[in-house]
Design a protein around this motif. Sequence first.
Motif, PDB file in Angstrom:
ATOM      1  N   ASP A   1       1.010  -1.336  -0.099  1.00 37.50           N
ATOM      2  CA  ASP A   1       0.074  -0.463  -0.331  1.00 37.50           C
ATOM      3  C   ASP A   1       0.792   1.614   0.239  1.00 37.50           C
TER       4      ASP A   1
ATOM      5  N   LYS B   1       2.700   2.510  -3.613  1.00 37.08           N
ATOM      6  CA  LYS B   1       1.522   2.510  -4.124  1.00 37.08           C
ATOM      7  C   LYS B   1       1.599   4.410  -4.619  1.00 37.08           C
ATOM      8  N   TYR B   2       2.410   5.060  -3.476  1.00 40.69           N
ATOM      9  CA  TYR B   2       2.404   6.401  -3.826  1.00 40.69           C
ATOM     10  C   TYR B   2       4.091   6.939  -3.564  1.00 40.69           C
TER      11      TYR B   2
ATOM     12  N   VAL C   1       4.623  10.405  -5.909  1.00 38.44           N
ATOM     13  CA  VAL C   1       4.217  11.283  -5.801  1.00 38.44           C
ATOM     14  C   VAL C   1       4.345  12.517  -5.149  1.00 38.44           C
TER      15      VAL C   1
ATOM     16  N   PRO D   1      -2.987  12.484  -2.211  1.00 39.73           N
ATOM     17  CA  PRO D   1      -2.055  12.598  -2.843  1.00 39.73           C
ATOM     18  C   PRO D   1      -1.811  12.636  -4.321  1.00 39.73           C
TER      19      PRO D   1
ATOM     20  N   PHE E   1       1.847  11.172   4.439  1.00 40.35           N
ATOM     21  CA  PHE E   1       2.285   9.765   3.583  1.00 40.35           C
ATOM     22  C   PHE E   1       1.999   8.660   4.906  1.00 40.35           C
TER      23      PHE E   1
ATOM     24  N   ARG F   1      -1.587   8.577   5.355  1.00 35.58           N
ATOM     25  CA  ARG F   1      -2.403   7.633   4.365  1.00 35.58           C
ATOM     26  C   ARG F   1      -2.657   6.611   4.352  1.00 35.58           C
ATOM     27  N   VAL F   2      -1.178   6.174   4.538  1.00 39.79           N
ATOM     28  CA  VAL F   2      -1.423   4.637   4.606  1.00 39.79           C
ATOM     29  C   VAL F   2      -1.171   4.278   4.975  1.00 39.79           C
TER      30      VAL F   2
ATOM     31  N   ASP G   1      -5.356   4.223   4.949  1.00 37.88           N
ATOM     32  CA  ASP G   1      -6.444   3.557   3.700  1.00 37.88           C
ATOM     33  C   ASP G   1      -6.406   1.629   3.954  1.00 37.88           C
TER      34      ASP G   1
ATOM     35  N   THR H   1       9.868  13.429  -4.738  1.00 38.94           N
ATOM     36  CA  THR H   1       8.285  13.006  -4.725  1.00 38.94           C
ATOM     37  C   THR H   1       9.173  11.470  -3.700  1.00 38.94           C
ATOM     38  N   ILE H   2       7.488  11.084  -3.466  1.00 41.10           N
ATOM     39  CA  ILE H   2       7.661  10.049  -1.848  1.00 41.10           C
ATOM     40  C   ILE H   2       8.907   8.922  -2.477  1.00 41.10           C
TER      41      ILE H   2
END
Length: 118
Positions: free
Chosen positions: A4, A7-8, A11, A20, A29, A32-33, A36, A93-94
């Motif tokens: 999971d 997938k970022y 970003v 995101p 971040f 958010r993870v 989810d 970015t991430i």
Amino acid sequence: MVADAKKYVGVPYVWGGTNPAVGMDCSGFVQRVFKDLGVDLPRVVSDQMRQGTPVASLAQAKPGDLLVSFGGEHISIYLGNGKAIDAPVPGQTIQIRDAWEQQSNLTAIRRIVPAGGS
């Protein structure tokens, strides 16, 4: 959890960001993870670093543990095998990188998801 978080990748870092589609900062971040996955975490690092249970050292860290560094100024998710994922700084970015945190600059390691849950 690791899948999971990955997938970022890509970003953009945006200070204070939680979306995101626009960009996220390190704690946005992490929040958010976990969201989810149905786990509510506070928004900022200083609160996130008090969640879950402490892990004594980087050698005992497991994938999904939170690595808090520089007195609570930064947070990343440990992926295992010496790797971590984070939203590093503006202009980047991430990304997955070597877990650059060393025991000397780690403020806390926290396990949010029980062993076997990541």
